[in-house]
Design a protein around this motif. Structure first.
Motif, short mmCIF file in Angstrom:
data_model
loop_
_atom_site.label_atom_id
_atom_site.label_comp_id
_atom_site.label_asym_id
_atom_site.label_seq_id
_atom_site.Cartn_x
_atom_site.Cartn_y
_atom_site.Cartn_z
N TYR A 1 0.86 -1.19 0.00
CA TYR A 1 0.00 0.00 0.00
C TYR A 1 0.89 1.24 0.00
CZ TYR A 1 -3.51 -3.42 1.16
OH TYR A 1 -4.33 -4.52 1.12
N PHE A 2 0.82 2.00 -1.08
CA PHE A 2 1.68 3.16 -1.23
C PHE A 2 1.15 4.38 -0.51
CE2 PHE A 2 2.40 0.23 -4.67
CZ PHE A 2 3.76 0.04 -4.54
N GLN A 3 -0.09 4.32 -0.05
CA GLN A 3 -0.69 5.35 0.80
C GLN A 3 -1.18 4.62 2.05
OE1 GLN A 3 -3.79 6.92 -1.72
NE2 GLN A 3 -2.38 8.21 -2.84
N PRO A 4 -0.32 4.50 3.09
CA PRO A 4 -0.69 3.72 4.28
C PRO A 4 -2.07 4.09 4.80
CG PRO A 4 1.57 4.44 4.42
CD PRO A 4 0.98 5.12 3.22
N GLY A 5 -2.84 3.04 5.12
CA GLY A 5 -4.18 3.24 5.63
C GLY A 5 -5.24 3.28 4.54
N ASN A 6 -4.83 3.51 3.29
CA ASN A 6 -5.76 3.55 2.16
C ASN A 6 -5.65 2.22 1.42
OD1 ASN A 6 -7.22 3.94 -0.15
ND2 ASN A 6 -6.30 5.90 -0.68
N LYS A 7 -6.59 1.33 1.65
CA LYS A 7 -6.54 0.01 1.04
C LYS A 7 -7.40 -0.10 -0.21
CE LYS A 7 -5.00 -2.42 5.05
NZ LYS A 7 -4.98 -3.68 5.77
N THR A 8 -7.86 1.03 -0.74
CA THR A 8 -8.69 0.99 -1.94
C THR A 8 -8.00 1.55 -3.18
OG1 THR A 8 -9.72 3.12 -1.41
CG2 THR A 8 -10.83 1.14 -0.59
N GLU A 9 -6.90 2.26 -3.01
CA GLU A 9 -6.19 2.85 -4.14
C GLU A 9 -4.69 2.66 -3.97
OE1 GLU A 9 -7.33 6.95 -4.11
OE2 GLU A 9 -9.30 6.55 -4.92
N MET A 10 -3.96 2.76 -5.06
CA MET A 10 -2.49 2.71 -5.05
C MET A 10 -1.98 1.50 -4.26
SD MET A 10 -1.54 5.13 -7.02
CE MET A 10 0.20 5.26 -6.69
N ASN A 11 -2.29 0.31 -4.75
CA ASN A 11 -1.88 -0.90 -4.04
C ASN A 11 -1.53 -2.01 -5.03
OD1 ASN A 11 -4.28 -2.70 -4.59
ND2 ASN A 11 -5.30 -0.94 -3.67
N THR A 12 -1.03 -3.11 -4.51
CA THR A 12 -0.69 -4.27 -5.32
C THR A 12 -1.61 -5.45 -4.99
OG1 THR A 12 0.93 -5.06 -3.73
CG2 THR A 12 1.73 -3.59 -5.46
#
Length: 66
Positions: free
Chosen positions: A26-37
């Motif tokens: 997660y490239f934006q910690p805490g945000n599990k809906t965007e910018m992830n693998t």
């Protein structure tokens, strides 16, 4: 492994070994809906040497990815 990956890959990670297991970065910690693998897998792992894994772009660009 997740702590080490967070130092160079993504601030928040969930990487499990053995091979074939899913990982999440997660490239934006805490945000599990965007910018992830989310949905990718570890292909090969050699502790302290090599980590080979699937990759995908950010969710918001899913229409551009195959």
């Amino acid at each position: 492994m997740s702590d080490r990956a967070a130092q160079w890959f993504a601030p928040q990670t969930n990487i499990e070994v053995p091979v074939g297991v899913a990982y999440e970065g997660y490239f934006q910690p805490g945000n599990k809906t965007e910018m992830n693998t989310r949905g990718c897998k570890v292909i090969m792992a050699a502790p302290f040497k090599e980590l080979i894994f699937e990759w995908k772009g950010p969710d918001q660009f899913s229409t551009l990815m195959n």
